[in-house]
Design a protein around this motif. Structure first.
Motif, PDB file in Angstrom:
ATOM      1  N   PRO A  59      -9.736 -10.135   0.522  1.00  0.00           N
ATOM      2  CA  PRO A  59     -10.853  -8.956  -0.328  1.00  0.00           C
ATOM      3  C   PRO A  59     -10.022  -7.801  -0.516  1.00  0.00           C
ATOM      4  CG  PRO A  59     -10.925  -9.017   2.151  1.00  0.00           C
ATOM      5  CD  PRO A  59     -10.197 -10.105   2.009  1.00  0.00           C
ATOM      6  N   ASP A  60     -10.525  -6.883  -1.297  1.00  0.00           N
ATOM      7  CA  ASP A  60      -9.744  -5.708  -1.774  1.00  0.00           C
ATOM      8  C   ASP A  60      -9.753  -4.846  -0.522  1.00  0.00           C
ATOM      9  OD1 ASP A  60      -9.624  -6.393  -4.512  1.00  0.00           O
ATOM     10  OD2 ASP A  60     -11.706  -5.218  -4.714  1.00  0.00           O
ATOM     11  N   PRO A  61      -8.597  -3.885  -0.312  1.00  0.00           N
ATOM     12  CA  PRO A  61      -8.239  -3.349   0.754  1.00  0.00           C
ATOM     13  C   PRO A  61      -9.401  -2.286   0.970  1.00  0.00           C
ATOM     14  CG  PRO A  61      -6.961  -2.396  -0.882  1.00  0.00           C
ATOM     15  CD  PRO A  61      -7.471  -3.807  -1.327  1.00  0.00           C
ATOM     16  N   GLY A  62      -9.851  -2.088   2.426  1.00  0.00           N
ATOM     17  CA  GLY A  62     -10.649  -1.033   2.926  1.00  0.00           C
ATOM     18  C   GLY A  62      -9.867   0.235   2.770  1.00  0.00           C
ATOM     19  N   PRO A  63     -10.401   1.414   3.125  1.00  0.00           N
ATOM     20  CA  PRO A  63      -9.913   2.802   3.063  1.00  0.00           C
ATOM     21  C   PRO A  63      -8.449   2.919   3.879  1.00  0.00           C
ATOM     22  CG  PRO A  63     -12.185   3.121   3.465  1.00  0.00           C
ATOM     23  CD  PRO A  63     -11.908   1.562   3.611  1.00  0.00           C
ATOM     24  N   HIS A  64      -8.295   2.154   5.115  1.00  0.00           N
ATOM     25  CA  HIS A  64      -7.232   2.138   5.826  1.00  0.00           C
ATOM     26  C   HIS A  64      -6.269   0.843   5.870  1.00  0.00           C
ATOM     27  CE1 HIS A  64      -7.745   6.073   7.694  1.00  0.00           C
ATOM     28  NE2 HIS A  64      -9.143   5.690   7.822  1.00  0.00           N
ATOM     29  N   GLN A  65      -6.670   0.136   4.931  1.00  0.00           N
ATOM     30  CA  GLN A  65      -6.087  -1.256   4.787  1.00  0.00           C
ATOM     31  C   GLN A  65      -4.820  -1.148   3.739  1.00  0.00           C
ATOM     32  OE1 GLN A  65      -9.407  -3.943   4.223  1.00  0.00           O
ATOM     33  NE2 GLN A  65      -9.499  -4.274   6.486  1.00  0.00           N
ATOM     34  N   LEU A  85       1.676  -4.349  -1.715  1.00  0.00           N
ATOM     35  CA  LEU A  85       1.333  -4.776  -2.906  1.00  0.00           C
ATOM     36  C   LEU A  85      -0.149  -3.523  -3.225  1.00  0.00           C
ATOM     37  CD1 LEU A  85       0.930  -8.426  -3.101  1.00  0.00           C
ATOM     38  CD2 LEU A  85       2.766  -7.169  -3.877  1.00  0.00           C
ATOM     39  N   GLU A  86      -0.904  -3.117  -2.473  1.00  0.00           N
ATOM     40  CA  GLU A  86      -1.924  -2.147  -2.786  1.00  0.00           C
ATOM     41  C   GLU A  86      -2.152  -1.593  -1.553  1.00  0.00           C
ATOM     42  OE1 GLU A  86      -6.393  -2.825  -4.833  1.00  0.00           O
ATOM     43  OE2 GLU A  86      -5.119  -4.709  -4.426  1.00  0.00           O
ATOM     44  N   VAL A  87      -2.771  -0.257  -1.364  1.00  0.00           N
ATOM     45  CA  VAL A  87      -3.232   0.426  -0.322  1.00  0.00           C
ATOM     46  C   VAL A  87      -4.690   1.010  -0.697  1.00  0.00           C
ATOM     47  CG1 VAL A  87      -0.785   0.961   0.482  1.00  0.00           C
ATOM     48  CG2 VAL A  87      -2.261   2.474  -1.041  1.00  0.00           C
ATOM     49  N   GLY A  88      -5.416   1.176   0.655  1.00  0.00           N
ATOM     50  CA  GLY A  88      -6.796   1.769   0.366  1.00  0.00           C
ATOM     51  C   GLY A  88      -6.431   3.366   0.115  1.00  0.00           C
ATOM     52  N   SER A  89      -7.641   4.013  -0.058  1.00  0.00           N
ATOM     53  CA  SER A  89      -7.770   5.231  -0.289  1.00  0.00           C
ATOM     54  C   SER A  89      -7.294   6.171   0.543  1.00  0.00           C
ATOM     55  CB  SER A  89      -9.214   5.487  -0.868  1.00  0.00           C
ATOM     56  OG  SER A  89     -10.035   5.294   0.342  1.00  0.00           O
ATOM     57  N   GLU A  90      -7.347   5.887   1.862  1.00  0.00           N
ATOM     58  CA  GLU A  90      -6.890   6.836   2.952  1.00  0.00           C
ATOM     59  C   GLU A  90      -5.489   6.254   3.800  1.00  0.00           C
ATOM     60  OE1 GLU A  90     -10.173   7.826   5.728  1.00  0.00           O
ATOM     61  OE2 GLU A  90     -11.540   7.687   4.035  1.00  0.00           O
ATOM     62  N   ARG A 148       0.402   5.597   5.940  1.00  0.00           N
ATOM     63  CA  ARG A 148       1.609   5.217   6.462  1.00  0.00           C
ATOM     64  C   ARG A 148       2.465   4.761   5.718  1.00  0.00           C
ATOM     65  NH1 ARG A 148       2.695   5.017  11.975  1.00  0.00           N
ATOM     66  NH2 ARG A 148       3.577   3.139  11.732  1.00  0.00           N
ATOM     67  N   CYS A 149       2.035   4.107   4.414  1.00  0.00           N
ATOM     68  CA  CYS A 149       2.991   3.338   3.540  1.00  0.00           C
ATOM     69  C   CYS A 149       2.306   3.392   2.144  1.00  0.00           C
ATOM     70  CB  CYS A 149       2.889   1.790   3.905  1.00  0.00           C
ATOM     71  SG  CYS A 149       1.129   0.985   4.047  1.00  0.00           S
ATOM     72  N   LYS A 150       3.336   2.877   1.240  1.00  0.00           N
ATOM     73  CA  LYS A 150       2.704   3.269  -0.193  1.00  0.00           C
ATOM     74  C   LYS A 150       3.107   1.847  -0.986  1.00  0.00           C
ATOM     75  CE  LYS A 150       6.834   5.908  -1.837  1.00  0.00           C
ATOM     76  NZ  LYS A 150       7.486   5.722  -0.257  1.00  0.00           N
ATOM     77  N   VAL A 151       2.764   1.717  -1.989  1.00  0.00           N
ATOM     78  CA  VAL A 151       2.849   0.340  -2.854  1.00  0.00           C
ATOM     79  C   VAL A 151       4.516   0.409  -3.005  1.00  0.00           C
ATOM     80  CG1 VAL A 151       2.589  -0.598  -5.208  1.00  0.00           C
ATOM     81  CG2 VAL A 151       0.696   0.520  -4.188  1.00  0.00           C
ATOM     82  N   ASP A 152       5.082  -0.719  -2.869  1.00  0.00           N
ATOM     83  CA  ASP A 152       6.398  -1.348  -3.072  1.00  0.00           C
ATOM     84  C   ASP A 152       7.173  -1.009  -1.781  1.00  0.00           C
ATOM     85  OD1 ASP A 152       6.445  -2.420  -5.503  1.00  0.00           O
ATOM     86  OD2 ASP A 152       6.574  -0.662  -6.583  1.00  0.00           O
ATOM     87  N   ASP A 153       6.781  -0.159  -0.614  1.00  0.00           N
ATOM     88  CA  ASP A 153       7.358   0.046   0.519  1.00  0.00           C
ATOM     89  C   ASP A 153       7.624  -1.341   1.129  1.00  0.00           C
ATOM     90  OD1 ASP A 153       7.648   2.590   0.374  1.00  0.00           O
ATOM     91  OD2 ASP A 153       6.048   3.037   1.991  1.00  0.00           O
ATOM     92  N   ASP A 202      -4.866  -3.472   8.838  1.00  0.00           N
ATOM     93  CA  ASP A 202      -4.781  -2.111   8.767  1.00  0.00           C
ATOM     94  C   ASP A 202      -3.458  -1.293   8.802  1.00  0.00           C
ATOM     95  OD1 ASP A 202      -5.336   0.524  10.386  1.00  0.00           O
ATOM     96  OD2 ASP A 202      -7.280  -0.018  10.239  1.00  0.00           O
ATOM     97  N   GLU A 203      -3.441  -0.253   8.285  1.00  0.00           N
ATOM     98  CA  GLU A 203      -2.198   0.650   8.205  1.00  0.00           C
ATOM     99  C   GLU A 203      -1.466   0.652   9.622  1.00  0.00           C
ATOM    100  OE1 GLU A 203      -2.057   4.629   6.928  1.00  0.00           O
ATOM    101  OE2 GLU A 203      -4.241   4.852   7.227  1.00  0.00           O
ATOM    102  N   GLN A 204      -2.279   0.826  10.720  1.00  0.00           N
ATOM    103  CA  GLN A 204      -1.748   1.116  11.940  1.00  0.00           C
ATOM    104  C   GLN A 204      -1.034   0.119  12.646  1.00  0.00           C
ATOM    105  OE1 GLN A 204      -5.019   0.693  15.347  1.00  0.00           O
ATOM    106  NE2 GLN A 204      -6.121   1.320  13.209  1.00  0.00           N
ATOM    107  N   PHE A 205      -0.903  -1.055  11.822  1.00  0.00           N
ATOM    108  CA  PHE A 205       0.051  -2.287  12.373  1.00  0.00           C
ATOM    109  C   PHE A 205       1.019  -2.693  11.338  1.00  0.00           C
ATOM    110  CE2 PHE A 205      -4.350  -3.088  13.819  1.00  0.00           C
ATOM    111  CZ  PHE A 205      -4.229  -2.989  15.189  1.00  0.00           C
ATOM    112  N   VAL A 206       1.517  -1.398  10.574  1.00  0.00           N
ATOM    113  CA  VAL A 206       2.879  -1.646   9.682  1.00  0.00           C
ATOM    114  C   VAL A 206       3.580  -0.643  10.157  1.00  0.00           C
ATOM    115  CG1 VAL A 206       1.387  -2.815   7.955  1.00  0.00           C
ATOM    116  CG2 VAL A 206       1.671  -0.398   7.501  1.00  0.00           C
TER     117      VAL A 206
END
Length: 274
Positions: free
Chosen positions: A25-31, A68-73, A76-81, A124-128
């Motif tokens: 699915p599309d990423p959630g806010p913290h995904q 590849l893609e990040v949620g709105s919130e 910890r990371c950004k696209v292409d990291d 979830d971003e907490q695991f990257v």
């Protein structure tokens, strides 16, 4: 937009796996949506495949990936990291957002972290953990679970400048523990294993002394090297014969003794309980 992923899916007991093509699915806010470079395979992850558990499951606890893609919130990371995938949360105070995925049998399941055995992953971003793009992405793929786990053990033990440590076992967890202890400033690091090649790797990882466990006097030798006992003992094997178990290794009063991982046998668990 949804991402198509080809993933390894544990479909049955005793490690019965198959390749499935799933829509993430599309990423959630913290995904974050990730493209996998490489995924680690080690003892704990093979155990994950073999353990009875609710199915289906996407195995894999560590790896490297491109965002590849990040949620709105996500912060910890950004696209292409380039990131490490790890099962260890950087934000344990927040309940992780788990993606809901439909498998080939029609089952809809929330996919637990990290599920790295595939081409893509939503996590979830907490695991990257962002890492430099120039790092060897295949080599780094084994850092997210084993290495962070070992580093956490060294930190928990409170290893400091000039401390002494004995590390039993020189496979992935043991070598990572040795490297972490060296990075923490330990002055004496005694590596204990049965295999001379692994002991050579231990020296390369930062061990100052090596002992082959095939010698009946290996444990006694530690007492000679560090009179009064080591500051820290790390058991990274969990399978020793009674006469050579690390529980018999002298640890100074006020020192620490940690099992880094899971006990491998019922007998070993009894030894730990004692």
């Amino acid at each position: 937009m949804p991402t198509t992923a080809r993933v390894v899916v544990l479909e049955g007991d005793f490690g019965v796996c198959a390749i499935q093509e799933l829509e993430l699915p599309d990423p959630g806010p913290h995904q974050a949506v990730l493209e996998i470079y490489a995924a680690g395979i080690e003892h704990g992850q093979l155990q994950q495949v073999e353990e009875p558990q609710p199915l289906p499951v996407i195995p894999g606890r560590e790896g490297t990936a491109r965002v590849l893609e990040v949620g709105s919130e996500v912060t910890r990371c950004k696209v292409d990291d380039v990131v490490l995938i790890t099962p260890w949360s950087a934000d344990p105070g927040r309940e992780p957002e788990l993606p809901l995925v439909e498998f080939d049998d029609g089952t809809e399941t929330e996919v637990a972290p990290a599920g790295s055995w595939g081409t893509n992953l939503i996590l979830d971003e907490q695991f990257v953990v962002p890492i430099p793009n120039l790092m060897d992405k295949e080599g780094a793929s084994v850092l997210g679970n084993t290495t962070l786990f070992a580093a956490s053990a060294v930190r928990t033990a409170g290893v400091g400048e000039g401390d002494s440590a004995a590390v039993f076992g020189c496979a992935g967890v043991g070598l990572s523990t040795i490297a972490a202890a060296a990075a923490a400033g330990a002055g004496t690091i005694i590596a204990v294993a049965r295999d001379d090649e692994r002991l050579e790797a231990a020296t390369a990882s930062g061990a100052t002394e090596t002992l082959n466990l095939s010698s009946a006097a290996a444990v006694e030798r530690i007492a000679e090297l560090v009179p009064g006992g080591v500051d820290h003992l790390f058991d990274c094997v969990y399978e020793f014969e009674t006469a050579s178990r690390p529980g018999r290794t002298p640890v100074r009063d006020g020192g620490s003794a940690l099992v880094v991982g899971l006990p491998g046998t019922e007998e070993r668990q009894d030894d730990l309980d004692a």
